[in-house]
Scaffold this active site. Structure first.
Site, PDB file in Angstrom:
ATOM      1  CG  LEU A 169      33.817  29.030  70.353  1.00 49.34           C
ATOM      2  CD1 LEU A 169      32.903  28.322  69.364  1.00 49.34           C
ATOM      3  CD2 LEU A 169      33.196  29.036  71.740  1.00 49.34           C
ATOM      4  N   GLY A 216      34.686  33.761  70.122  1.00 49.51           N
ATOM      5  CA  GLY A 216      33.861  33.317  71.240  1.00 49.51           C
ATOM      6  C   GLY A 216      34.092  34.147  72.497  1.00 49.51           C
ATOM      7  CG  ASN A 273      38.854  36.583  65.238  1.00 51.91           C
ATOM      8  OD1 ASN A 273      37.980  36.130  65.963  1.00 51.91           O
ATOM      9  ND2 ASN A 273      40.102  36.149  65.284  1.00 51.91           N
ATOM     10  CD  GLU A 274      33.729  34.075  64.889  1.00 52.05           C
ATOM     11  OE1 GLU A 274      33.853  35.290  64.612  1.00 52.05           O
ATOM     12  OE2 GLU A 274      33.331  33.678  65.999  1.00 52.05           O
TER      13      GLU A 274
HETATM   14  C1  LIG Z   1      32.802  26.439  62.469  1.00 46.72           C
HETATM   15  C2  LIG Z   1      31.998  27.263  63.433  1.00 46.72           C
HETATM   16  C3  LIG Z   1      32.782  28.416  64.007  1.00 46.72           C
HETATM   17  C4  LIG Z   1      32.242  28.874  65.270  1.00 46.72           C
HETATM   18  C5  LIG Z   1      32.712  30.192  65.733  1.00 46.72           C
HETATM   19  C6  LIG Z   1      34.059  30.207  66.296  1.00 46.72           C
HETATM   20  C7  LIG Z   1      34.337  30.936  67.344  1.00 46.72           C
HETATM   21  C8  LIG Z   1      35.666  30.994  67.941  1.00 46.72           C
HETATM   22  O1  LIG Z   1      35.801  31.482  69.038  1.00 46.72           O
HETATM   23  S1  LIG Z   1      37.010  30.361  67.091  1.00 46.72           S
HETATM   24  C9  LIG Z   1      38.420  30.843  68.045  1.00 46.72           C
HETATM   25  C10 LIG Z   1      38.839  32.201  67.657  1.00 46.72           C
HETATM   26  N1  LIG Z   1      39.931  32.655  68.461  1.00 46.72           N
HETATM   27  C11 LIG Z   1      40.967  33.317  67.959  1.00 46.72           C
HETATM   28  O2  LIG Z   1      41.081  33.583  66.796  1.00 46.72           O
HETATM   29  C12 LIG Z   1      42.003  33.697  68.957  1.00 46.72           C
HETATM   30  C13 LIG Z   1      43.306  33.100  68.616  1.00 46.72           C
HETATM   31  N2  LIG Z   1      44.268  33.472  69.625  1.00 46.72           N
HETATM   32  C14 LIG Z   1      44.867  34.683  69.660  1.00 46.72           C
HETATM   33  O3  LIG Z   1      44.586  35.590  68.903  1.00 46.72           O
HETATM   34  C15 LIG Z   1      45.925  34.855  70.697  1.00 46.72           C
HETATM   35  O4  LIG Z   1      46.292  33.581  71.179  1.00 46.72           O
HETATM   36  C16 LIG Z   1      45.523  35.754  71.899  1.00 46.72           C
HETATM   37  C17 LIG Z   1      45.347  37.217  71.468  1.00 46.72           C
HETATM   38  C18 LIG Z   1      44.241  35.276  72.572  1.00 46.72           C
HETATM   39  C19 LIG Z   1      46.669  35.696  72.943  1.00 46.72           C
HETATM   40  O5  LIG Z   1      47.863  36.006  72.280  1.00 46.72           O
HETATM   41  P1  LIG Z   1      49.251  35.691  72.963  1.00 46.72           P
HETATM   42  O6  LIG Z   1      49.266  36.299  74.304  1.00 46.72           O
HETATM   43  O7  LIG Z   1      50.324  36.103  72.025  1.00 46.72           O
HETATM   44  O8  LIG Z   1      49.267  34.098  73.175  1.00 46.72           O
HETATM   45  P2  LIG Z   1      49.573  32.961  72.086  1.00 46.72           P
HETATM   46  O9  LIG Z   1      48.991  33.327  70.767  1.00 46.72           O
HETATM   47  O10 LIG Z   1      51.032  32.651  72.146  1.00 46.72           O
HETATM   48  O11 LIG Z   1      48.724  31.730  72.645  1.00 46.72           O
HETATM   49  C20 LIG Z   1      49.133  31.008  73.790  1.00 46.72           C
HETATM   50  C21 LIG Z   1      48.713  29.541  73.638  1.00 46.72           C
HETATM   51  O12 LIG Z   1      47.253  29.506  73.575  1.00 46.72           O
HETATM   52  C22 LIG Z   1      46.847  28.757  72.407  1.00 46.72           C
HETATM   53  N3  LIG Z   1      45.564  29.308  71.920  1.00 46.72           N
HETATM   54  C23 LIG Z   1      45.300  30.586  71.583  1.00 46.72           C
HETATM   55  N4  LIG Z   1      44.020  30.722  71.208  1.00 46.72           N
HETATM   56  C24 LIG Z   1      43.445  29.483  71.309  1.00 46.72           C
HETATM   57  C25 LIG Z   1      42.121  28.990  71.049  1.00 46.72           C
HETATM   58  N5  LIG Z   1      41.128  29.779  70.643  1.00 46.72           N
HETATM   59  N6  LIG Z   1      41.914  27.691  71.251  1.00 46.72           N
HETATM   60  C26 LIG Z   1      42.904  26.860  71.675  1.00 46.72           C
HETATM   61  N7  LIG Z   1      44.171  27.283  71.948  1.00 46.72           N
HETATM   62  C27 LIG Z   1      44.437  28.572  71.751  1.00 46.72           C
HETATM   63  C28 LIG Z   1      47.991  29.004  71.420  1.00 46.72           C
HETATM   64  O13 LIG Z   1      47.960  28.037  70.428  1.00 46.72           O
HETATM   65  C29 LIG Z   1      49.191  28.921  72.320  1.00 46.72           C
HETATM   66  O14 LIG Z   1      49.430  27.550  72.592  1.00 46.72           O
HETATM   67  P3  LIG Z   1      50.922  26.972  72.636  1.00 46.72           P
HETATM   68  O15 LIG Z   1      51.520  27.225  71.282  1.00 46.72           O
HETATM   69  O16 LIG Z   1      50.751  25.513  72.923  1.00 46.72           O
HETATM   70  O17 LIG Z   1      51.611  27.727  73.710  1.00 46.72           O
END
Ligand SMILES: CCCCC/C=C/C(=O)SCCNC(=O)CCNC(=O)[C@H](O)C(C)(C)COP(=O)(O)OP(=O)(O)OC[C@H]1O[C@@H](n2cnc3c(N)ncnc32)[C@H](O)[C@@H]1OP(=O)(O)O
Length: 210
Positions: free
Chosen positions: A52, A90, A114-115
């Site tokens: 998400l 998500g 991993n929430e």
């Molecule tokens: C309260 C109710 C909760 C409901 C349940 C929630 C469910 C969810 O899905 S919460 C989201 C959980 N997601 C994560 O924990 C993933 C976080 N991201 C990562 O682990 C990594 O980004 C990756 C493994 C997906 C990719 O790694 P890598 O190739 O090293 O890329 P970067 O980390 O440099 O990310 C690039 C760019 O993307 C932005 N970003 C990453 N994940 C998200 C996200 N989930 N939402 C929005 N944006 C995300 C990250 O911030 C980077 O942005 P910039 O710094 O602007 O380049």
């Protein structure tokens, strides 16, 4: 279906809405009997979906949040088949909704809910989908510790069905889809899937009433 929402296919309201509309169109297309979903990010081919979109969960209006959660639930109800790289939270749910999960066999990739590592709680329908896939005990450990599994570990607990070399993921997904489509008549498969999810769908429906 190729997901391409740079940088990491995070599931925003806009992206999920487009996804659900595309799925609805495919559902109405009598010629479509299966769906393989994959990521084709040009700058980031190693990510299936980052889950998400974190930015959707902060500082938004109640109406926006309502729309967002509605479309997250719709996404849960619709998917069929997938292949992948990294799939946290998500992104993991997205692949759990599929009938068969094929993961690229590269220890750099991880999948899981991993929430808790983020200080948030996986909603109950995330949890139930995980229990249905890997059982209660594995889910208990995975969710409480917020574990992200490497491919071999994910295969061991049944979180994914098959590991293949990275360059073969799509070919194997196509072959697997062909096998699934040999089951006569879509109706028996769809009805069986609905039956498997019946209690859970009912819970989600009740949850939305309160
Ligand atoms: C309260 C109710 C909760 C409901 C349940 C929630 C469910 C969810 O899905 S919460 C989201 C959980 N997601 C994560 O924990 C993933 C976080 N991201 C990562 O682990 C990594 O980004 C990756 C493994 C997906 C990719 O790694 P890598 O190739 O090293 O890329 P970067 O980390 O440099 O990310 C690039 C760019 O993307 C932005 N970003 C990453 N994940 C998200 C996200 N989930 N939402 C929005 N944006 C995300 C990250 O911030 C980077 O942005 P910039 O710094 O602007 O380049």
């Amino acid at each position: 279906m190729h997901m391409q929402s740079p940088p990491v296919n995070s599931l925003s309201l806009d992206f999920l809405t487009e996804l659900c509309i595309s799925l609805e169109k495919l559902e109405m297309d009598k010629g479509c009997r299966g769906l393989i979903i994959t990521s084709v990010l040009s700058n980031q081919p190693k990510v299936f979906s980052a889950g998400l979109d974190i930015l959707e969960m902060y500082g938004k209006s109640p109406e926006h949040c309502g729309e967002f959660w509605k479309v997250v639930q719709e996404m849960w109800l619709k998917f069929y088949g997938s292949n992948m790289g990294s799939s946290p939270a998500g992104g993991c749910l997205l692949s759990l909704t599929c009938d068969y999960r094929i993961m690229a066999d590269n220890p750099r990739y991880t999948i899981g809910l991993n929430e808790t590592q983020l200080g948030i709680v996986a909603p109950f329908w995330f949890k139930e989908t995980m229990v249905n896939t890997v059982g209660h005990r594995n889910t208990e450990v995975a969710l409480q510790l917020g574990l992200l599994y490497k491919p071999a570990e994910a295969l061991k607990i049944g979180l994914v069905d098959q590991l293949v070399p990275e360059d073969q993921v799509f070919t194997v997904a196509s072959q697997t889809m062909t096998k699934w489509l040999t089951i006569p008549g879509n109706v028996s498969v769809i009805t069986t899937k609905s039956t498997l999810n019946l209690l859970f769908s009912f819970q989600l429906w009740c949850f939305n009433l309160v």
